[in-house]
Design a protein around this motif. Structure first.
Motif, PDB file in Angstrom:
ATOM      1  N   TRP A 175       0.846  -1.193   0.000  1.00 16.31           N
ATOM      2  CA  TRP A 175       0.000   0.000   0.000  1.00 16.31           C
ATOM      3  C   TRP A 175       0.882   1.243   0.000  1.00 16.31           C
ATOM      4  O   TRP A 175       1.886   1.290   0.704  1.00 16.31           O
ATOM      5  N   SER A 176       0.480   2.248  -0.769  1.00 16.77           N
ATOM      6  CA  SER A 176       1.081   3.579  -0.688  1.00 16.77           C
ATOM      7  C   SER A 176       0.071   4.455   0.034  1.00 16.77           C
ATOM      8  O   SER A 176      -1.072   4.589  -0.415  1.00 16.77           O
TER       9      SER A 176
ATOM     10  N   GLN B 191      -5.027   8.830   2.401  1.00 19.51           N
ATOM     11  CA  GLN B 191      -5.431   8.259   1.126  1.00 19.51           C
ATOM     12  C   GLN B 191      -4.532   7.063   0.854  1.00 19.51           C
ATOM     13  O   GLN B 191      -3.315   7.129   1.065  1.00 19.51           O
ATOM     14  N   GLY B 192      -5.123   5.961   0.410  1.00 18.13           N
ATOM     15  CA  GLY B 192      -4.350   4.769   0.121  1.00 18.13           C
ATOM     16  C   GLY B 192      -4.602   4.256  -1.278  1.00 18.13           C
ATOM     17  O   GLY B 192      -5.706   4.377  -1.806  1.00 18.13           O
ATOM     18  N   ILE B 193      -3.543   3.710  -1.881  1.00 19.81           N
ATOM     19  CA  ILE B 193      -3.672   3.044  -3.184  1.00 19.81           C
ATOM     20  C   ILE B 193      -2.844   1.764  -3.152  1.00 19.81           C
ATOM     21  O   ILE B 193      -1.842   1.669  -2.439  1.00 19.81           O
ATOM     22  N   THR B 194      -3.296   0.772  -3.896  1.00 19.38           N
ATOM     23  CA  THR B 194      -2.576  -0.486  -4.049  1.00 19.38           C
ATOM     24  C   THR B 194      -3.081  -1.162  -5.325  1.00 19.38           C
ATOM     25  O   THR B 194      -4.111  -0.770  -5.885  1.00 19.38           O
TER      26      THR B 194
ATOM     27  N   LEU C 245      -6.944  -2.209  -6.478  1.00 17.02           N
ATOM     28  CA  LEU C 245      -7.879  -1.299  -5.827  1.00 17.02           C
ATOM     29  C   LEU C 245      -8.694  -0.588  -6.896  1.00 17.02           C
ATOM     30  O   LEU C 245      -8.160  -0.196  -7.934  1.00 17.02           O
TER      31      LEU C 245
ATOM     32  N   THR D 157      -9.306   5.034  -5.321  1.00 19.16           N
ATOM     33  CA  THR D 157      -8.492   5.202  -4.116  1.00 19.16           C
ATOM     34  C   THR D 157      -9.386   4.977  -2.901  1.00 19.16           C
ATOM     35  O   THR D 157     -10.602   4.916  -3.013  1.00 19.16           O
ATOM     36  N   CYS D 158      -8.773   4.873  -1.750  1.00 19.34           N
ATOM     37  CA  CYS D 158      -9.576   4.778  -0.534  1.00 19.34           C
ATOM     38  C   CYS D 158      -9.131   5.869   0.434  1.00 19.34           C
ATOM     39  O   CYS D 158      -7.978   6.278   0.433  1.00 19.34           O
TER      40      CYS D 158
ATOM     41  N   TYR E  60     -13.318   0.632   0.925  1.00 16.16           N
ATOM     42  CA  TYR E  60     -12.877   0.688  -0.474  1.00 16.16           C
ATOM     43  C   TYR E  60     -13.405  -0.511  -1.262  1.00 16.16           C
ATOM     44  O   TYR E  60     -13.815  -1.521  -0.691  1.00 16.16           O
TER      45      TYR E  60
END
Length: 105
Positions: A14-15, A25-28, A31, A34-35, A48
């Motif tokens: 996860w970033s 804010q997270g992205i992977t 996904l 974004t979440c 998400y």
């Protein structure tokens, strides 16, 4: 890295970016979009959509995660997974930080 009971191993990175004091804010990979997550004391939650691999297929499901920081090295995570509002399952995970010695081959 996730190691499942059947021996399957999955790695997910996860970033996470801080947006405000208690918002992230997270992205992977896999996904959908974004979440956005929020923190309050030792609690962190986010919601998400995700493409989950089920029986060799990519299925779009919804996750509601609640994480509790138990110590500096340990986080307990409850992930509730639904599809069309129907509960698929609850997953309970423990994340344990490894020391640098444990990471060396």
């Amino acid at each position: 890295t996730f190691t499942y009971d059947d021996g399957e191993i999955e790695k997910r990175v996860w970033s996470i970016k801080r947006l405000e004091e208690n918002r992230f804010q997270g992205i992977t990979e896999d996904l959908v979009g974004t979440c956005i997550g929020t923190s309050r004391g030792p609690l962190f939650s986010w919601s998400y959509y995700f493409y989950l691999k089920i029986f060799g297929r990519q299925v779009k499901v919804h996750f509601d995660d609640i994480m509790v920081r138990l110590s500096h090295d340990t986080i307990l995570n409850r992930a509730r997974i639904t599809k069309w509002g129907v509960l698929i399952g609850d997953v309970h995970l423990t994340f344990q930080r490894q020391s640098n010695d444990e990471l060396r081959p």
